[in-house]
Structure formats: structure tokens, C-alpha cells
Design an enzyme around this catalytic site. Structure first.
Site, PDB file in Angstrom:
ATOM      1  N   ASP A   1      33.585  38.148  34.250  1.00  0.00           N
ATOM      2  CA  ASP A   1      33.703  39.562  33.886  1.00  0.00           C
ATOM      3  C   ASP A   1      35.185  39.861  33.694  1.00  0.00           C
ATOM      4  O   ASP A   1      35.923  40.044  34.667  1.00  0.00           O
ATOM      5  CB  ASP A   1      33.127  40.459  34.985  1.00  0.00           C
ATOM      6  CG  ASP A   1      31.613  40.486  34.993  1.00  0.00           C
ATOM      7  OD1 ASP A   1      31.023  40.582  33.904  1.00  0.00           O
ATOM      8  OD2 ASP A   1      31.016  40.406  36.078  1.00  0.00           O
TER       9      ASP A   1
ATOM     10  N   ARG B   1      39.392  39.898  36.055  1.00  0.00           N
ATOM     11  CA  ARG B   1      39.437  39.011  37.218  1.00  0.00           C
ATOM     12  C   ARG B   1      40.765  38.290  37.373  1.00  0.00           C
ATOM     13  O   ARG B   1      41.184  38.000  38.486  1.00  0.00           O
ATOM     14  CB  ARG B   1      38.304  37.985  37.140  1.00  0.00           C
ATOM     15  CG  ARG B   1      36.903  38.576  37.026  1.00  0.00           C
ATOM     16  CD  ARG B   1      36.593  39.549  38.134  1.00  0.00           C
ATOM     17  NE  ARG B   1      35.189  39.958  38.093  1.00  0.00           N
ATOM     18  CZ  ARG B   1      34.729  41.063  38.620  1.00  0.00           C
ATOM     19  NH1 ARG B   1      35.555  41.908  39.235  1.00  0.00           N
ATOM     20  NH2 ARG B   1      33.442  41.357  38.549  1.00  0.00           N
TER      21      ARG B   1
ATOM     22  N   ARG C   1      35.290  52.053  31.870  1.00  0.00           N
ATOM     23  CA  ARG C   1      34.883  50.796  31.230  1.00  0.00           C
ATOM     24  C   ARG C   1      34.219  51.070  29.880  1.00  0.00           C
ATOM     25  O   ARG C   1      34.108  50.155  29.054  1.00  0.00           O
ATOM     26  CB  ARG C   1      33.921  50.026  32.132  1.00  0.00           C
ATOM     27  CG  ARG C   1      34.522  49.593  33.453  1.00  0.00           C
ATOM     28  CD  ARG C   1      33.450  49.156  34.441  1.00  0.00           C
ATOM     29  NE  ARG C   1      32.755  47.951  34.008  1.00  0.00           N
ATOM     30  CZ  ARG C   1      31.648  47.493  34.580  1.00  0.00           C
ATOM     31  NH1 ARG C   1      31.090  48.167  35.586  1.00  0.00           N
ATOM     32  NH2 ARG C   1      31.085  46.386  34.143  1.00  0.00           N
TER      33      ARG C   1
ATOM     34  N   LYS D   1      26.596  44.902  27.166  1.00  0.00           N
ATOM     35  CA  LYS D   1      25.951  45.333  28.413  1.00  0.00           C
ATOM     36  C   LYS D   1      26.203  46.834  28.609  1.00  0.00           C
ATOM     37  O   LYS D   1      27.159  47.374  28.052  1.00  0.00           O
ATOM     38  CB  LYS D   1      26.482  44.527  29.598  1.00  0.00           C
ATOM     39  CG  LYS D   1      27.997  44.652  29.844  1.00  0.00           C
ATOM     40  CD  LYS D   1      28.449  43.720  30.952  1.00  0.00           C
ATOM     41  CE  LYS D   1      29.907  43.964  31.286  1.00  0.00           C
ATOM     42  NZ  LYS D   1      30.420  43.020  32.301  1.00  0.00           N
ATOM     43  N   HIS D   2      25.319  47.550  29.317  1.00  0.00           N
ATOM     44  CA  HIS D   2      24.148  47.129  30.080  1.00  0.00           C
ATOM     45  C   HIS D   2      22.944  47.783  29.422  1.00  0.00           C
ATOM     46  O   HIS D   2      22.754  48.995  29.568  1.00  0.00           O
ATOM     47  CB  HIS D   2      24.263  47.551  31.529  1.00  0.00           C
ATOM     48  CG  HIS D   2      25.529  47.092  32.207  1.00  0.00           C
ATOM     49  ND1 HIS D   2      26.735  47.770  32.076  1.00  0.00           N
ATOM     50  CD2 HIS D   2      25.785  46.019  32.999  1.00  0.00           C
ATOM     51  CE1 HIS D   2      27.671  47.139  32.796  1.00  0.00           C
ATOM     52  NE2 HIS D   2      27.123  46.069  33.360  1.00  0.00           N
TER      53      HIS D   2
ATOM     54  N   HIS E   1      25.135  48.251  41.990  1.00  0.00           N
ATOM     55  CA  HIS E   1      25.544  47.253  42.979  1.00  0.00           C
ATOM     56  C   HIS E   1      25.063  47.651  44.376  1.00  0.00           C
ATOM     57  O   HIS E   1      24.808  46.785  45.217  1.00  0.00           O
ATOM     58  CB  HIS E   1      27.072  47.100  43.004  1.00  0.00           C
ATOM     59  CG  HIS E   1      27.630  46.453  41.775  1.00  0.00           C
ATOM     60  ND1 HIS E   1      27.883  47.158  40.629  1.00  0.00           N
ATOM     61  CD2 HIS E   1      27.987  45.162  41.523  1.00  0.00           C
ATOM     62  CE1 HIS E   1      28.377  46.337  39.711  1.00  0.00           C
ATOM     63  NE2 HIS E   1      28.439  45.130  40.225  1.00  0.00           N
TER      64      HIS E   1
ATOM     65  N   ASP F   1      21.438  40.787  35.016  1.00  0.00           N
ATOM     66  CA  ASP F   1      22.604  41.097  35.834  1.00  0.00           C
ATOM     67  C   ASP F   1      22.396  40.393  37.178  1.00  0.00           C
ATOM     68  O   ASP F   1      21.353  39.782  37.435  1.00  0.00           O
ATOM     69  CB  ASP F   1      22.772  42.609  35.997  1.00  0.00           C
ATOM     70  CG  ASP F   1      24.221  43.027  36.226  1.00  0.00           C
ATOM     71  OD1 ASP F   1      25.039  42.163  36.612  1.00  0.00           O
ATOM     72  OD2 ASP F   1      24.539  44.217  36.030  1.00  0.00           O
TER      73      ASP F   1
END
Length: 350
Positions: free
Chosen positions: A73, A81, A148, A178-179, A191, A262
Site C-alpha cells: 500500500d 510505507r 486518500r 479500491k474500494h 479496520h 481486502d
């Protein structure tokens, strides 16, 4: 490597796993050789520096005769990351949307150059793809999506996503939208919670899901559904829903690319049952590959109990880059890369 020790030529399986640190352990090497494994997702914990990351991806690719797909990601903004040792600080996608509101052509150019820099740096370190772009609409309510998202207008989202994907493609990297069909309308973070979007199918298809239909699998070789329940359409989250994945995405929208679940360890996936039930639900719905992150115990449990289902091997193979990438030093000397970084700097600062 001697002929007797060459890894077996296993095709990619339907499970993507992760690894704990900067180097592979013997247990992880064994896990990667399991016939159900098809890919590895990396996180910030897997990065110490570029040399270490490159060595890690080389080891992952060498674990099997047919290399595993290595993904991350790495969108820009707060979801990036790798941030040190030369990696460019990429803008959040909302920044591109804000530039669009001032100058659409400049925004398109910035999106392409951002996609190119993002992908070129990852590929120079051996990473095959990033789970990007985010196609969720910016309604200003979602805690997990936030900046995002490119924009609130699905037409702008589709245009900027297409431009970003063009930049990825310049390096041979595939994209993942996504998503699906949209996570931007709900406040809850999947999450940690189970988001519920109460809108009608017609409303969702008209707005949130529209970019997927416009872009299709030629622009988006892969898609990731949301762990969001849309009760007006189905009682299951989209990633576990045959109605969403097989009937709407593949049937109604004509999508023929790879569908990733996911992360199955997220709270939004808990409604489907234990890890085996979650994977079975996703694969039965029409997903090609399921992600199991941050829980190696659950990954091993799934690999032990999941009955082998032949994955869409040809689809998955199309996500692998078709040619080798320049190494980091060669990339730094590349005029296209230098130009892309200049464009980014000029437009963002201006």
C-alpha cells in the site's frame, strides 16, 4: 543455485500473506513455498533502507520457481510505507484534486508524474505493484479514506485515476482500484468496525461505482472491494458478496481483471466467520486472491485448511511486470525520472 535445489515451478495461488521483518525467516520461506500462496504484501516494518528492501524482495522472488507477486500500500500522503533513504514524499491524492479545481491540465500532468515516480522507485527496489489508486469519493465523512480520495466528483476521480495509472504503466506496474463499490460515504473505519452504507444500488452505481465502469480492466488490471455492507443490495460486505463481485462488477460492469479481497483480519471482515469462512466467502463471491495480514497464525491456519481452488492464474500473472526495471542508481540518472520529480515539486509548491 544448483539444479537439485531449484524451487518448484508452482503457479500463483489464491492467498497473499505478509512477512514479519526486514529479512525472511526459515518459517516464512517455508510458508511462501506453500502451493496456495500467490503473493506477499509489504508494510513499513519491512523497510530499513533501500539495500535491505531490495535484498528482501530478491529473496521473496527467489522462494519459488515462478516468482510471487510483491505488493504494497504505497498511495502517497499518509499511506506510504517507504519514506526514507531516497524515497520521494508523495502527495495525498486530495492534493491532485485540489490542483484540478485550479488547473485540470496541471492536475492530470501531476497525477501521471506522481504515478511514475511512485512506481519507478518501488520497482527499482523489487516491488511489483502498489494497491493504488483509491477511487472512493471524497464526501468528507470517512475517517479511513479522508485525503486518500482524489475528489467528490466521480468524473474527476476517473480522470485523475487514469492519469495516475498511466504513470504506473510507464514503469510496467499494474494498478489496483479500491474500494469497490465505494467506501467514502460511511464514517466507520472497516479496520476496526463494520461500516454500513444504506444507499440504494442505483445511487451507488450512479456515483461511487461509476469510475470502475468507465475505467474497466484495461486501465485497472485489478480491483479491491470494500469491507462495507450495503444492505439495500446484499447483507454481506461487498468483498464477500456474489451479488457485488460476480453479478455487478463482473457481470453488469463487464470487469475481467483480478479481484483482491481486502485484509481478511480486519474487523469489517469478521461478519463472515473465522479465517477459513472469510476466505471461502471471498473466493466464492468471485475474488481471485485473498489477503491475510499481520496474523501469521491465521495465515498458516488458512493454508492448512483451505481446499485448493484453482485461481485465475492467467489474470494474476498479468499483474507481474513484463520486463526488468532499472536499479536505483540508474533510475536517479534517468531524465524522465528527473523531469517527473521536477514537475511534482513545481506544481505542489506552486
Amino acid at each position: 543455485m544448483s539444479k537439485s535445489r531449484k524451487p518448484s515451478l508452482l503457479p500463483p495461488g489464491p492467498v497473499m500473506v505478509d512477512v514479519a521483518g526486514g529479512q525472511l525467516t526459515e518459517q516464512e520461506k517455508q510458508r511462501l513455498r506453500h502451493p496456495l500462496v500467490g503473493g506477499v504484501i509489504l508494510f513499513a516494518r519491512n523497510f530499513e533502507n533501500r539495500a535491505q528492501l531490495t535484498a528482501l524482495t530478491q529473496d521473496i522472488h527467489a522462494a519459488r520457481g515462478e516468482p510471487l507477486l510483491i505488493a504494497v500500500d504505497h498511495e502517497g500522503g499518509r499511506v506510504q510505507r517507504f519514506r526514507e533513504d531516497g524515497f520521494t514524499a508523495l502527495p495525498a491524492m486530495r492534493t491532485l484534486g485540489e490542483v484540478w479545481d485550479r488547473d485540470p491540465l496541471a492536475a492530470m500532468q501531476l497525477a501521471t508524474q506522481t504515478g511514475y515516480v511512485l512506481a519507478a522507485e518501488l520497482r527499482a527496489c523489487g516491488v511489483d505493484m502498489s494497491f493504488t489508486p483509491v477511487l472512493d469519493l471524497d464526501y468528507g465523512v470517512s475517517k479511513v479514506i479522508g485525503n486518500r480520495a482524489f475528489h467528490a466528483d466521480p468524473r474527476v476521480v476517473a480522470m485523475l485515476a487514469r492519469a495516475l495509472v498511466q504513470g504506473l504503466a510507464l514503469t510496467g506496474m499494474a494498478a489496483c482500484g479500491k474500494h469497490f463499490p465505494g467506501h467514502g460515504y460511511v464514517e466507520a473505519d472497516s479496520h476496526h468496525e463494520i461500516p454500513v452504507d444504506t444507499r440504494t444500488l442505483a445511487d451507488i452505481l450512479k456515483d461511487d461505482a461509476a469510475p470502475y465502469g468507465w475505467l474497466g480492466d484495461q486501465i485497472l488490471p485489478s480491483v479491491m472491494p470494500a469491507h462495507v455492507i450495503y444492505p439495500e443490495v446484499d447483507s454481506q460486505p461487498a468483498g464477500f458478496s456474489r451479488r457485488w463481485v460476480s453479478e455487478i462488477l463482473r457481470g453488469q460492469l463487464g470487469y475481467d481483471g483480478v479481484v483482491f479481497s481486502d485484509d481478511l483480519t480486519m474487523e469489517g471482515a469478521s461478519v463472515a466467520g473465522d479465517i477459513l469462512a472469510r476466505a471461502q466467502a471471498a473466493l466464492s463471491a468471485g475474488c481471485d486472491m485473498v489477503l491475510v495480514c499481520n496474523r501469521p497464525d491465521l495465515a498458516d491456519d488458512l493454508l492448512e485448511r483451505l481446499s485448493f481452488t484453482p485461481p485465475a492464474v492467467d489474470r494474476i500473472r498479468r499483474l507481474m511486470p513484463a520486463y526488468a526495471a532499472p536499479d536505483w542508481d540508474s533510475l536517479q540518472a534517468d531524465s524522465r525520472y528527473q523531469h517527473a520529480r521536477r514537475i511534482q515539486s513545481q506544481i505542489i509548491s506552486g
